[in-house]
Design an enzyme around this catalytic site. Structure first.
Site, mmCIF file in Angstrom:
data_model
loop_
_atom_site.group_PDB
_atom_site.id
_atom_site.type_symbol
_atom_site.label_atom_id
_atom_site.label_comp_id
_atom_site.label_asym_id
_atom_site.label_seq_id
_atom_site.Cartn_x
_atom_site.Cartn_y
_atom_site.Cartn_z
ATOM 1 N N LYS A 4 0.868 -1.188 0.000
ATOM 2 C CA LYS A 4 0.000 0.000 0.000
ATOM 3 C C LYS A 4 0.901 1.232 0.000
ATOM 4 O O LYS A 4 1.155 1.837 1.039
ATOM 5 C CB LYS A 4 -0.935 -0.037 1.213
ATOM 6 C CG LYS A 4 -2.188 0.808 1.007
ATOM 7 C CD LYS A 4 -3.274 0.416 1.979
ATOM 8 C CE LYS A 4 -4.432 1.381 1.967
ATOM 9 N NZ LYS A 4 -5.158 1.437 0.706
ATOM 10 N N GLU B 8 -7.751 -6.171 -9.767
ATOM 11 C CA GLU B 8 -8.580 -5.491 -8.767
ATOM 12 C C GLU B 8 -8.973 -4.122 -9.298
ATOM 13 O O GLU B 8 -8.565 -3.722 -10.390
ATOM 14 C CB GLU B 8 -7.846 -5.364 -7.433
ATOM 15 C CG GLU B 8 -6.624 -4.461 -7.474
ATOM 16 C CD GLU B 8 -6.047 -4.213 -6.083
ATOM 17 O OE1 GLU B 8 -6.782 -4.302 -5.086
ATOM 18 O OE2 GLU B 8 -4.841 -3.912 -6.017
#
Ligand code: PLP
Ligand code: COI
Length: 340
Positions: free
Chosen positions: A184, A220
């Protein structure tokens, strides 16, 4: 001041709250947590986070229950994921316990910003880890800053828990095959901005990225994982270029508990026509059902909701997850931490 907040009208945006919690890494160790009421940070203009993207962030939520208690969802998982991101881009790892203590403090000190039960809003918690050392060569910093701030938020997608359209565009990737997609880090989000903007212009809420190596499998969405339902099976992509979503991990458990089969495996684009329901999932997105996926390169549309309503399995999963997060349902896996 809190009386002025219209909780049920909140969007997913920044609102100033009272305090944030900070910690510095210097001379090879983390210092004590410090509380600040400033929204500003003072860093060197040559800090590695500014030039070379040495930055990681997290996102988690606190909820006010019907019983008035405050619950934070799976913060240990966010702490561990931030450590994984730190290793991925060579930053100092922030200890899990300290992370939890910082989140606890940031939530408690800003208690008056936690939206009431039933408002549809929650307190978004944003931990941040940045390289602050002044370097000009491309090297990892030897100084870091960790910070947690909070802000009350409504749904990430304006549609909330209503099906929304997404698109596939093969001319964009958010991450490289062996790159940083599983961490992230800010760079992945910078890489998704242009594609996201083009998708929004065309009326889609997000891009559904394909695997960046072969463009054969589903990866995703820009800010969330993907899952599909078919024949009582919860199917979600296995890929090393996607973020390991804590919401998705939780949903696979809840799906299994509800008697669904769970498959985490590469999902071929050709399977899109076989799904009964599809959705995005994540902390901000929660579960956002997908109404239709338009493959813009192949000129094909896959429709999952014609009546504007979520599918039955998405609805069940959403209700169960939310009930655990707010304390309406038992928490059999110890996912929730009560902030007292
Ligand atoms: N994928 C991406 C790219 C994200 O930014 C997020 C948000 O955190 C997710 C997936 C969902 O992860 P989580 O469920 O841990 O919030
Ligand atoms: C989250 O779901 O917490 C995210 O970080 C997604 C997005 C706001 C970037």
């Amino acid at each position: 001041m809190e009386n002025a907040i219209n909780w049920s009208e909140l969007s997913f945006g920044y609102m100033k709250t009272d305090y944030n919690v900070r910690c510095w890494y210097r001379d090879g160790q983390w210092g004590e947590l410090e509380v600040s009421s400033s929204e500003v940070i003072n860093i060197h203009m040559s800090a590695t986070c500014l030039h070379y993207g040495q930055e990681s962030f997290e996102g988690l939520k606190a909820f006010r229950g019907k019983d008035g208690k405050i619950r934070v969802f799976r913060m240990d998982e966010n702490a561990k994921r931030m450590q994984s991101s730190a290793r991925g881009i060579m930053m100092a790892e922030f200890p899990v316990e300290k992370f939890e203590e910082a989140v606890y403090k940031a939530v408690k000190l800003n208690e008056r910003f936690i939206p009431p039960y039933g408002s549809g809003a929650s307190l978004y918690i944003r931990p941040l880890l940045i390289g602050t050392g002044a370097l000009i060569g491309v090297k990892p910093s030897d100084e870091y800053m960790f910070l947690v701030f909070v802000t009350p938020v409504g749904p990430y997608f304006k549609t909330g828990f209503k099906p929304a359209p997404v698109c596939i565009m093969r001319s964009f990737d958010r991450a490289a095959p062996q790159g940083t997609g599983c961490y992230k880090v800010g760079g992945n989000y910078a890489a998704s901005l242009l594609a996201g903007h083009k998708a929004h212009e065309k009326g889609y809420v997000a891009v559904l990225y394909l695997d960046p190596k072969e463009k054969l499998y589903l990866d995703e969405c820009g800010p969330a994982n993907f899952f599909a339902i078919r024949e009582n099976t919860y199917i979600t992509p296995a890929s090393n270029s996607i973020l390991p979503s804590i919401t998705n991990k939780s949903l696979t458990q809840l799906a299994a508990d509800m008697g669904l089969k769970v498959e985490r495996r590469p999902i071929s684009v050709s399977e899109l026509s076989t799904f009964e329901e599809t959705a995005e999932c994540g902390t901000a997105a929660v579960i956002t059902p997908i109404s239709q996926i338009d493959d813009l390169d192949e000129n094909r549309s896959y429709v999952y909701s014609k009546d504007g309503k979520p599918g039955p399995t998405c609805e069940k999963l959403y209700n169960k997850l939310f009930a655990i997060q707010t304390g309406d349902a038992p928490d059999p896996y110890g996912w929730v931490r009560i902030i007292e």
